[in-house]
Design a protein around this motif. Structure first.
Motif, PDB file in Angstrom:
ATOM      1  N   PRO A 199       0.838  -1.215   0.000  1.00  7.63           N
ATOM      2  CA  PRO A 199       0.000   0.000   0.000  1.00  7.63           C
ATOM      3  C   PRO A 199       0.865   1.255   0.000  1.00  7.63           C
ATOM      4  O   PRO A 199       1.938   1.308   0.625  1.00  7.63           O
ATOM      5  N   SER A 200       0.418   2.261  -0.726  1.00  7.34           N
ATOM      6  CA  SER A 200       1.189   3.507  -0.800  1.00  7.34           C
ATOM      7  C   SER A 200       0.250   4.697  -0.789  1.00  7.34           C
ATOM      8  O   SER A 200      -0.963   4.563  -0.984  1.00  7.34           O
ATOM      9  N   GLN A 201       0.847   5.858  -0.553  1.00  6.40           N
ATOM     10  CA  GLN A 201       0.131   7.124  -0.641  1.00  6.40           C
ATOM     11  C   GLN A 201       1.020   8.100  -1.396  1.00  6.40           C
ATOM     12  O   GLN A 201       2.222   7.848  -1.547  1.00  6.40           O
TER      13      GLN A 201
ATOM     14  N   ALA B 239       5.675   2.562  -2.561  1.00 10.69           N
ATOM     15  CA  ALA B 239       5.481   2.207  -1.151  1.00 10.69           C
ATOM     16  C   ALA B 239       6.806   2.284  -0.418  1.00 10.69           C
ATOM     17  O   ALA B 239       7.854   1.908  -0.959  1.00 10.69           O
TER      18      ALA B 239
ATOM     19  N   ASP C 178       0.128   6.635  -6.818  1.00 14.69           N
ATOM     20  CA  ASP C 178      -0.464   5.402  -7.366  1.00 14.69           C
ATOM     21  C   ASP C 178       0.608   4.437  -7.861  1.00 14.69           C
ATOM     22  O   ASP C 178       0.431   3.750  -8.876  1.00 14.69           O
TER      23      ASP C 178
END
Length: 499
Positions: free
Chosen positions: A78-80, A473, A106
């Motif tokens: 998961p990343s932001q 990430a 993304d």
């Protein structure tokens, strides 16, 4: 009428008829045409077409069906959105941006430049005094197939039972619990690596390209869309291994005969499948060739879908391997180790062959005797594809320093190499060497956000990775123990933790 008259009347009649017919000219009747066949008889009864065989109709379909059974299951962490600002940015496109910014969103590189606006939801990382590069790519690794602890029970890199083992795949030996994976990430900023079989054999088997992430199985690491490589080896290793067993090859000419014999078999295998495909398409009965895992891999090379990764030291042998490739219609993608590549730098450039080399390893055997520290610089001058690789669990943690040594050697001879040039030896060039340069290897919008934030100039012995991002990430953070991955095997036995 008396009996006598009754007996003579037919004769008189015959005489009368005969003289009458004699007065008429005679012609034979015209032959009659046979009766026209009935319509249903005119329609030829066609044999029903044989049923189309099920299963693969071509060599490529058979090979890809086998590969599909071992498809990647990799999922990015998961990343932001993250914006790194005020850093010296080496994009690996030849550009250097002072006080530059890199935006990741993304899982991709979204923007790179001197001024990039941060989205409202982005984490902003101040890179003042720091440097940003693409993730480091090691094009020649044996992590997982020669893991730590380095004991015989873990030695799974060389299937040294036959000179041709093209049928084996490195991924079927990779141990994801190898504690050397997180060390390559933390100390070397390595985000991607090609894991190869060893060099005991003429054909050592398929390589696998992985993302350097924790996973329970190798398929959780397998790089999506990366092509397979085929490890080949020339020179001392195969002839020593098999000559020592009293079998071929025991000489360099035996090596070459072995390559050529294998490619001839692969050509026939392809031809047999092609003939089968033609018959199937024509609706004819056909016998499908038996699958052969060894020849299937070689055919994949001839199809241009599996890349040749060729262990080779001497210049003359590299030239021979290029000639063999031309004879059979395939391409050598990279020569590995290639300590004499500088002698044929122009040939490598002309044939678009990468030289995956060490900075200064030489002299440890006869075929390594003529290595020089300026190898990389001379290749760069000739316009060849230069790659600094490790072939070592320790070296993969110091690839930035290895490249720095090679750069210094070039500059001592007046080459004026720049950091923005040399970073390509660790990023976009190895990405090209293993066939993933369209996905990663440079800081360009749309590419995978594989990024390293260094504490300083990455070509300084004092600099280390501070943060490493894989697909956007945060995979490693030097200041956050929760972002410092360790394998299950490594847990509980770190120095200072043993009770």
């Amino acid at each position: 009428m008396t009996a006598k008259l009754r007996r003579t009347a037919p004769g008189a009649l015959a005489l009368l008829l005969g003289s009458s017919l004699a007065c008429v000219s005679y012609s034979a009747p015209a032959p009659q045409a046979p009766p026209a066949p009935k319509r249903e008889e005119m329609v030829k009864k066609e044999e029903p077409a044989p049923p189309r065989p099920t299963g693969p109709a071509s060599e490529a379909e058979a090979r890809k069906a086998g590969e599909a059974a071992y498809a990647t299951s990799y999922q990015p962490l998961p990343s932001q959105p993250v914006l790194i600002t005020n850093a010296t940015v080496l994009t690996a496109t030849g550009e250097r941006i002072e006080r530059g910014s890199v935006l990741m969103r993304d899982g991709k590189i979204a923007a790179v430049g001197a001024s990039v606006q941060a989205p409202a939801d982005a984490t902003v990382v101040d890179g003042t005094g720091k440097w940003v590069t693409p993730g480091i790519i090691d094009a020649h690794s044996h992590l997982g197939v020669y893991p730590s602890p380095g004991v015989d029970a873990n030695a799974d890199g060389n299937e040294a039972t036959d000179p041709d083992t093209a049928q084996v795949w490195a991924e079927h030996s990779v141990w994801p619990q190898d504690p050397q994976f997180p060390l390559a990430l933390a100390n070397g900023g390595v985000t991607t690596m090609q894991i190869l079989p060893g060099s005991a054999n003429l054909f050592g088997g398929r390589s696998v390209t992985v993302k350097n992430v924790p996973a329970r199985g190798v398929y959780g690491m397998k790089f999506p869309g990366a092509p397979y490589g085929l490890k080949m080896a020339c020179g001392e290793n195969p002839k020593r291994v098999y000559g020592g067993k009293g079998r071929a090859p025991s000489t360099r000419m035996g090596n070459v005969a072995g390559y050529r014999a294998a490619w001839i078999k692969a050509q026939k295998y392809r031809s047999d499948w092609a003939e089968y495909h033609r018959k199937v398409e024509a609706g004819k009965e056909a016998m499908r060739p038996d699958r052969d895992l060894q020849l299937e891999t070689l055919a994949g090379v001839l199809d241009g879908e599996i890349l040749i990764q060729n262990h080779c030291y001497r210049a003359d042998e590299m030239l021979t391997m290029i000639d063999i490739a031309k004879e059979f219609g395939y391409k050598v993608t990279a020569f590995h180790h290639a300590v004499e590549a500088y002698k044929i730098a122009d040939v490598l450039a002309a044939n678009d062959i990468c030289a995956d080399i060490w900075a200064d390893w030489w002299g440890f055997k006869m075929e390594a005797l003529d290595g020089i520290r300026e190898n990389a610089a001379l290749l760069q001058k000739a316009g060849a594809c230069v790659v600094i690789h490790s072939d070592s669990a320790v070296g993969t943690q110091r690839l930035n320093q290895e490249a720095a040594k090679a750069m210094a050697a070039g500059n001592r001879m007046g080459m004026h190499l720049r950091e923005e040039d040399v970073i390509r030896w660790l990023t976009i060039n190895p990405a090209k060497s293993i066939g993933v340069d369209k996905q990663t290897g440079s800081l360009e919008p749309g590419k995978m956000a594989d990024v390293v934030l260094w504490s300083g100039d990455p070509f300084s012995v004092y600099s280390r990775p501070e943060k490493v991002y894989i697909d956007g990430a945060l995979a490693y953070d030097r200041r956050d123990p929760s972002r410092q991955p360790a394998t299950d095997f490594d847990l509980g036995i770190r120095v200072g933790e043993v009770q």
